[in-house]
Scaffold this motif. Structure first.
Motif, PDB file in Angstrom:
ATOM      1  N   GLY A   1      25.490  50.774  43.577  1.00 46.09           N
ATOM      2  CA  GLY A   1      25.716  51.248  44.934  1.00 46.09           C
ATOM      3  C   GLY A   1      25.056  50.382  45.988  1.00 46.09           C
ATOM      4  O   GLY A   1      25.663  50.039  47.009  1.00 46.09           O
ATOM      5  N   LEU A   2      23.796  50.003  45.761  1.00 46.60           N
ATOM      6  CA  LEU A   2      23.092  49.172  46.729  1.00 46.60           C
ATOM      7  C   LEU A   2      23.697  47.770  46.821  1.00 46.60           C
ATOM      8  O   LEU A   2      23.580  47.102  47.859  1.00 46.60           O
ATOM      9  N   SER A   3      24.331  47.325  45.738  1.00 46.17           N
ATOM     10  CA  SER A   3      24.999  46.012  45.753  1.00 46.17           C
ATOM     11  C   SER A   3      26.436  46.098  46.245  1.00 46.17           C
ATOM     12  O   SER A   3      27.136  45.088  46.294  1.00 46.17           O
ATOM     13  N   ARG A   4      26.877  47.327  46.551  1.00 41.80           N
ATOM     14  CA  ARG A   4      28.250  47.579  47.009  1.00 41.80           C
ATOM     15  C   ARG A   4      29.278  47.073  46.006  1.00 41.80           C
ATOM     16  O   ARG A   4      30.212  46.337  46.347  1.00 41.80           O
ATOM     17  N   VAL A   5      29.100  47.473  44.761  1.00 45.55           N
ATOM     18  CA  VAL A   5      30.082  47.169  43.723  1.00 45.55           C
ATOM     19  C   VAL A   5      30.370  48.458  42.969  1.00 45.55           C
ATOM     20  O   VAL A   5      29.547  49.379  42.937  1.00 45.55           O
TER      21      VAL A   5
ATOM     22  N   PRO B   1      29.371  43.878  38.835  1.00 46.01           N
ATOM     23  CA  PRO B   1      29.221  42.939  39.959  1.00 46.01           C
ATOM     24  C   PRO B   1      30.518  42.258  40.375  1.00 46.01           C
ATOM     25  O   PRO B   1      30.589  41.720  41.479  1.00 46.01           O
ATOM     26  N   ILE B   2      31.535  42.252  39.521  1.00 45.86           N
ATOM     27  CA  ILE B   2      32.798  41.587  39.872  1.00 45.86           C
ATOM     28  C   ILE B   2      33.775  42.552  40.550  1.00 45.86           C
ATOM     29  O   ILE B   2      34.914  42.169  40.836  1.00 45.86           O
ATOM     30  N   LEU B   3      33.342  43.790  40.845  1.00 44.85           N
ATOM     31  CA  LEU B   3      34.218  44.772  41.476  1.00 44.85           C
ATOM     32  C   LEU B   3      33.605  45.240  42.790  1.00 44.85           C
ATOM     33  O   LEU B   3      33.007  46.307  42.877  1.00 44.85           O
ATOM     34  N   PRO B   4      33.737  44.449  43.871  1.00 41.48           N
ATOM     35  CA  PRO B   4      33.161  44.843  45.163  1.00 41.48           C
ATOM     36  C   PRO B   4      33.848  46.084  45.720  1.00 41.48           C
ATOM     37  O   PRO B   4      35.009  46.353  45.422  1.00 41.48           O
ATOM     38  N   THR B   5      33.113  46.830  46.547  1.00 41.24           N
ATOM     39  CA  THR B   5      33.664  48.050  47.113  1.00 41.24           C
ATOM     40  C   THR B   5      33.192  48.213  48.547  1.00 41.24           C
ATOM     41  O   THR B   5      32.475  47.362  49.094  1.00 41.24           O
ATOM     42  N   THR B   6      33.589  49.315  49.160  1.00 39.97           N
ATOM     43  CA  THR B   6      33.250  49.587  50.552  1.00 39.97           C
ATOM     44  C   THR B   6      32.062  50.541  50.627  1.00 39.97           C
ATOM     45  O   THR B   6      31.502  50.964  49.611  1.00 39.97           O
ATOM     46  N   ALA B   7      31.705  50.905  51.848  1.00 43.89           N
ATOM     47  CA  ALA B   7      30.476  51.653  52.069  1.00 43.89           C
ATOM     48  C   ALA B   7      30.496  53.038  51.434  1.00 43.89           C
ATOM     49  O   ALA B   7      29.505  53.465  50.828  1.00 43.89           O
ATOM     50  N   LEU B   8      31.617  53.783  51.568  1.00 38.21           N
ATOM     51  CA  LEU B   8      31.639  55.162  51.078  1.00 38.21           C
ATOM     52  C   LEU B   8      31.495  55.253  49.562  1.00 38.21           C
ATOM     53  O   LEU B   8      30.636  56.003  49.066  1.00 38.21           O
ATOM     54  N   PRO B   9      32.289  54.527  48.765  1.00 36.00           N
ATOM     55  CA  PRO B   9      32.071  54.583  47.313  1.00 36.00           C
ATOM     56  C   PRO B   9      30.680  54.111  46.908  1.00 36.00           C
ATOM     57  O   PRO B   9      30.082  54.667  45.986  1.00 36.00           O
ATOM     58  N   ALA B  10      30.175  53.093  47.606  1.00 37.66           N
ATOM     59  CA  ALA B  10      28.827  52.614  47.303  1.00 37.66           C
ATOM     60  C   ALA B  10      27.797  53.704  47.569  1.00 37.66           C
ATOM     61  O   ALA B  10      26.849  53.884  46.793  1.00 37.66           O
TER      62      ALA B  10
ATOM     63  N   VAL C   1      38.564  56.694  37.956  1.00 45.26           N
ATOM     64  CA  VAL C   1      39.473  56.168  38.973  1.00 45.26           C
ATOM     65  C   VAL C   1      39.402  54.644  39.021  1.00 45.26           C
ATOM     66  O   VAL C   1      40.433  53.949  39.095  1.00 45.26           O
ATOM     67  N   THR C   2      38.189  54.109  38.969  1.00 45.37           N
ATOM     68  CA  THR C   2      38.022  52.662  39.003  1.00 45.37           C
ATOM     69  C   THR C   2      38.610  52.009  37.764  1.00 45.37           C
ATOM     70  O   THR C   2      39.206  50.929  37.836  1.00 45.37           O
ATOM     71  N   LEU C   3      38.469  52.664  36.612  1.00 43.56           N
ATOM     72  CA  LEU C   3      39.002  52.112  35.368  1.00 43.56           C
ATOM     73  C   LEU C   3      40.522  51.982  35.425  1.00 43.56           C
ATOM     74  O   LEU C   3      41.086  51.002  34.919  1.00 43.56           O
ATOM     75  N   VAL C   4      41.179  52.947  36.041  1.00 41.35           N
ATOM     76  CA  VAL C   4      42.641  52.882  36.167  1.00 41.35           C
ATOM     77  C   VAL C   4      43.054  51.664  37.001  1.00 41.35           C
ATOM     78  O   VAL C   4      43.999  50.941  36.659  1.00 41.35           O
ATOM     79  N   ALA C   5      42.328  51.419  38.076  1.00 36.46           N
ATOM     80  CA  ALA C   5      42.651  50.287  38.943  1.00 36.46           C
ATOM     81  C   ALA C   5      42.146  48.963  38.388  1.00 36.46           C
ATOM     82  O   ALA C   5      42.753  47.910  38.642  1.00 36.46           O
TER      83      ALA C   5
END
Length: 327
Positions: free
Chosen positions: A91-95, A99-108, A137-141
């Motif tokens: 979460g703090l790394s926003r992934v 580490p190869i799956l970056p994300t946005t603020a809310l999921p983090a 959800v992330t696994l599906v994508a």
């Protein structure tokens, strides 16, 4: 020769050229490849059969197993710490977990909050279920997240066991004995979970992560593993070609993973997995340790619990041992 599960995709930057079949044919076609793999398999098979027949250090093994019963009360805490740290780091790394799956603020934020709740032992089951839903959800994508199946296993165990001791939930239940969720599981139910449900979930998560690493990380996207071998000069440690190095790592990790999933010599397999992870952490300078905390935690849990009722250890080896002791 093992390379740990989640690292090669983000410590290297190889040119993409995936052709797993060609890679396997090239690695197996090199001089001595089949001989080396055959000798290794034969040595392991002979060692396992010899142990099953003569059971060296059996008294020490039984004493160790008896002592592990005292550690059961700490298992929820072990699980919460290991998976909570992974969620906070992600979460703090926003992934999203890797580490190869970056994300946005809310999921983090959701991952970070769930991680802190797990560490505190506060609302453990809801936090674990929310994080497990985010994983699904992330696994599906992003199917490559299967290489962190250990996180899903740990979250499943946290949802089953609840907070345990020490935890904020336990303190709140003591302060408000009639509050929601104050009724704790009975001792018999907890014993049943430790015998079957928890070991199974841990084995599926930990073993599944090793299998995914061996097949996907080393074979399907083999070019990244080859780049890691060259980058870290691993052929100077084990003097074989990079292709054979990666193939050997794939065989070791996949075999170890299946042994854990099936529950074969579970405690020993978990200890070997812990050793492989430790070697990878110290050998690979850029390897993000936080990504492996869940693996370390689940390995430790299996050392305590063993394979459980739904394992080959219980179905085959334990009855065989009983027959030997009666003979």
């Amino acid at each position: 020769m093992g390379i740990s599960a989640h690292h090669v995709a983000y410590v290297t930057d190889p040119e993409p050229n995936p052709d797993p079949i060609a890679f396997l044919l090239e690695a197996l076609g090199q001089a001595g490849s089949l001989l080396a793999l055959g000798i290794g398999a034969l040595v392991i098979l002979v060692a396992v059969l010899a142990w099953a027949r003569w059971r060296p250090l059996e008294a020490a093994r039984l004493r160790l197993i008896a002592r592990t019963a005292r550690y059961h009360e700490y298992l929820p805490w072990m699980i919460r710490l290991s998976v909570g740290l992974v969620l906070i780091g992600a979460g703090l790394s926003r992934v999203m977990f890797m580490p190869i799956l970056p994300t946005t603020a809310l999921p983090a934020f959701i991952l970070t909050a769930a991680g802190f709740l797990l560490l505190l032992g506060l609302a453990v089951r809801p936090a674990a279920l929310v994080a497990l839903g985010a994983y699904a959800v992330t696994l599906v994508a992003s199917p490559e997240l299967v290489m962190m199946l250990d996180v899903a296993g740990a979250l499943g165990v946290a949802a089953v066991l609840g907070p345990g001791l020490p935890s904020a939930d336990d303190l709140l239940r003591a302060a408000f004995p009639r509050g929601p969720g104050a009724r704790a599981a009975t001792a018999n139910l907890a014993r049943t979970r430790y015998d079957d449900v928890v070991p199974l979930l841990v084995r599926l998560g930990l073993g599944g992560a090793f299998v995914a690493s061996g097949i996907i990380d080393k074979v399907v996207i083999y070019e990244q593993a080859l780049a890691a071998v060259r980058q870290y000069g691993l052929t100077s440690v084990v003097p074989v070609s990079p292709e054979l190095w990666v193939l050997g790592a794939a065989v070791i990790e996949t075999s170890l993973g299946f042994a854990i999933v099936l529950g074969v010599l579970t405690r020993f397999s978990a200890a070997v997995g812990f050793a492989v992870l430790t070697l990878a952490v110290f050998a690979l300078a850029n390897d993000p340790v936080i990504a492996h905390v869940g693996l370390f935690g689940l390995s430790s849990v299996l050392v305590v619990l063993g394979g459980g009722r739904w394992s080959l250890d219980h179905l085959v080896l334990a009855p065989a041992g009983d027959r030997l002791r009666r003979a």
